[in-house]
Design a protein around this motif. Structure first.
Motif, short mmCIF file in Angstrom:
data_model
loop_
_atom_site.label_atom_id
_atom_site.label_comp_id
_atom_site.label_asym_id
_atom_site.label_seq_id
_atom_site.Cartn_x
_atom_site.Cartn_y
_atom_site.Cartn_z
N GLU A 48 -20.91 19.57 -4.48
CA GLU A 48 -20.57 18.60 -5.52
C GLU A 48 -19.31 19.05 -6.25
OE1 GLU A 48 -22.70 16.76 -9.48
OE2 GLU A 48 -23.80 16.76 -7.57
N LEU A 49 -18.33 18.16 -6.34
CA LEU A 49 -17.10 18.48 -7.05
C LEU A 49 -17.31 18.33 -8.55
CD1 LEU A 49 -14.49 16.63 -4.79
CD2 LEU A 49 -15.17 19.03 -4.72
N HIS B 244 -17.74 26.14 -11.89
CA HIS B 244 -17.15 26.47 -10.60
C HIS B 244 -17.94 27.57 -9.89
CE1 HIS B 244 -14.21 26.80 -7.48
NE2 HIS B 244 -13.74 27.97 -7.87
N LEU B 245 -18.30 27.31 -8.62
CA LEU B 245 -19.00 28.24 -7.73
C LEU B 245 -20.45 28.50 -8.13
CD1 LEU B 245 -16.27 30.94 -6.96
CD2 LEU B 245 -16.76 28.82 -5.75
N GLU B 246 -20.96 27.73 -9.05
CA GLU B 246 -22.36 27.88 -9.41
C GLU B 246 -23.25 27.29 -8.30
OE1 GLU B 246 -23.76 29.66 -11.52
OE2 GLU B 246 -23.28 29.20 -13.61
N VAL B 247 -24.37 27.97 -8.02
CA VAL B 247 -25.37 27.45 -7.10
C VAL B 247 -26.55 27.01 -7.95
CG1 VAL B 247 -26.86 27.95 -5.12
CG2 VAL B 247 -24.61 29.03 -5.29
N VAL B 248 -26.80 25.72 -7.98
CA VAL B 248 -27.83 25.17 -8.86
C VAL B 248 -28.78 24.28 -8.08
CG1 VAL B 248 -26.31 25.25 -10.88
CG2 VAL B 248 -26.35 23.20 -9.45
N ASP B 249 -29.89 23.99 -8.70
CA ASP B 249 -30.87 23.09 -8.11
C ASP B 249 -30.78 21.74 -8.81
OD1 ASP B 249 -33.76 21.79 -8.18
OD2 ASP B 249 -33.73 23.10 -6.44
N PHE C 257 -14.98 23.36 -8.54
CA PHE C 257 -13.95 22.77 -9.39
C PHE C 257 -12.81 22.29 -8.50
CE2 PHE C 257 -10.04 23.16 -11.94
CZ PHE C 257 -10.38 22.37 -13.03
N HIS C 258 -12.38 21.04 -8.68
CA HIS C 258 -11.45 20.45 -7.70
C HIS C 258 -10.07 20.11 -8.26
CE1 HIS C 258 -11.71 16.19 -9.12
NE2 HIS C 258 -12.85 16.64 -9.62
#
Length: 361
Positions: free
Chosen positions: A194-195, A202-207, A217-218
């Motif tokens: 997901e952008l 940025h670079l977070e891994v979430v549920d 982050f784009h």
């Protein structure tokens, strides 16, 4: 000379309103203030458009969340705030400057002046950093986005305390190999990408609703044009290098580009195609990263531990070349033997129903 009728002055006001479409000249001015002092205005339209969408969205959210009481309703007002923040004003100095320029706010009892003034300052800071500064603009919806308060000091003090060096996680030999990119994280590991326009995520891994999701982050064009020393030294370059890692310009470029345009762009209206051109990648070792070190380790661990769950993922998973060839050779032999057995079975059935003649009449 008589003043022009109000009806003729209204369009000018509307054009400069923060909720109106941004005129080209104003957009270039905004870029010069919020990005860098590029007086020549040498910005490509494609690089300005994503940030223009972000700028307009943030302005509308704040404007309407304050019940249209925001007195800073023109682009020039927000630009002035951003200029003061860029100049190194502390939070308190910016607030005092606002009260001095807009005395009507101080005396107005129809709304909460503190909420309005602080909301405007947070908006300007948010636009300068592409970071969710302050409390969410609306309390009606939980967005899951990270946010940070800026209560005192300069904006540089804020970023220094927000974007700290991350070196707490051990990597135990983790390698940033060429297979580690956004496309493969999605196609092979099955994680959703997901952008986001919030650098904090940025670079977070979430549920998200039971689905493991990687936030990226784009706004690469914003990062590439940063000349104001608002972020810690080396932070912007390192952020661009994470994008060069996830959207590589190596042998994965064509597949990555096709996947980006097909799967990510349609889901994000302000998607910045600049993420596809953040190379060359020079930071190829995990220890080279300071600010994104721990999040990269976490993401790489999730990627390495993910196992294919369907045929498409098995086919694309070539992280271990030997294992991949062994698997598909085994599958090939299994299919071949199954085909041979099927043919033999069919022949036996055919013979059972069509026995050979015994030589009689």
């Amino acid at each position: 000379m008589a003043s022009p009728p109000a009806s003729t002055a209204l369009p000018t006001v509307q054009l400069d309103h923060i909720c109106s479409p941004i005129p080209t000249a104003t957009l270039l001015h905004i870029a010069n203030v919020f990005w860098a002092a590029n007086q020549a205005g040498n910005y490509f339209p494609t690089s300005l458009q994503p940030y223009s969408e972000y700028y307009t969205e943030q302005c509308r959210i704040v404007y309407h969340s304050l019940g249209t009481n925001l007195p800073f309703s023109k682009h020039k007002d927000i630009i002035q705030l951003a200029h003061e923040i860029n100049q190194g004003f502390t939070r308190q100095q910016v607030l005092q400057s606002i009260e001095g320029r807009y005395p009507a706010i101080v005396s107005n009892t129809q709304f909460d002046k503190s909420e309005v003034i602080n909301g405007a300052v947070d908006l300007a800071a948010r636009l300068l950093l592409t970071v969710d500064v302050g409390k969410p603009a609306t309390n009606r919806l939980w967005t899951g986005r990270a946010c940070r308060p800026w209560d005192q000091g300069t904006i540089r003090d804020f970023t220094a305390s927000t974007f700290l060096v991350q070196r707490s996680s051990r990597h135990d030999g983790i390698q940033l190999d060429t297979n580690f990119n956004a496309r493969n994280i999605n196609v092979i590991a099955g994680l959703k990408i997901e952008l986001t326009n919030n650098l904090l995520d940025h670079l977070e891994v979430v549920d998200i609703e039971g689905e493991t999701t990687v936030m990226i982050f784009h706004h690469a064009s914003f990062l590439k044009n940063q000349e104001h020393p608002l972020f810690p030294d080396g932070f912007v370059y390192e952020a661009l290098q994470t994008l060069a890692l996830l959207f590589p310009q190596n042998n994965w470029y064509k597949a990555s580009k096709t996947w980006y345009h097909k799967h990510l762009e349609p889901t994000t209206p302000d998607a910045d195609p600049g993420v596809l051109a953040c190379g060359p990648l020079t930071m190829t070792h995990i220890d080279a990263y300071q600010f994104w070190h721990d999040r990269l380790i976490r993401l790489k661990q999730v990627f390495d531990q993910a196992k294919p769950r369907n045929l498409r993922q098995w086919w694309n998973d070539r992280r271990d070349g030997t294992q991949w060839y062994a698997l598909w050779i085994a599958v090939g032999f299994t299919v071949l033997f199954g085909l041979v057995q099927s043919i033999e079975g069919a022949l036996q059935v055919y013979k059972a129903y069509h026995p050979e003649g015994n030589g009689s009449g």
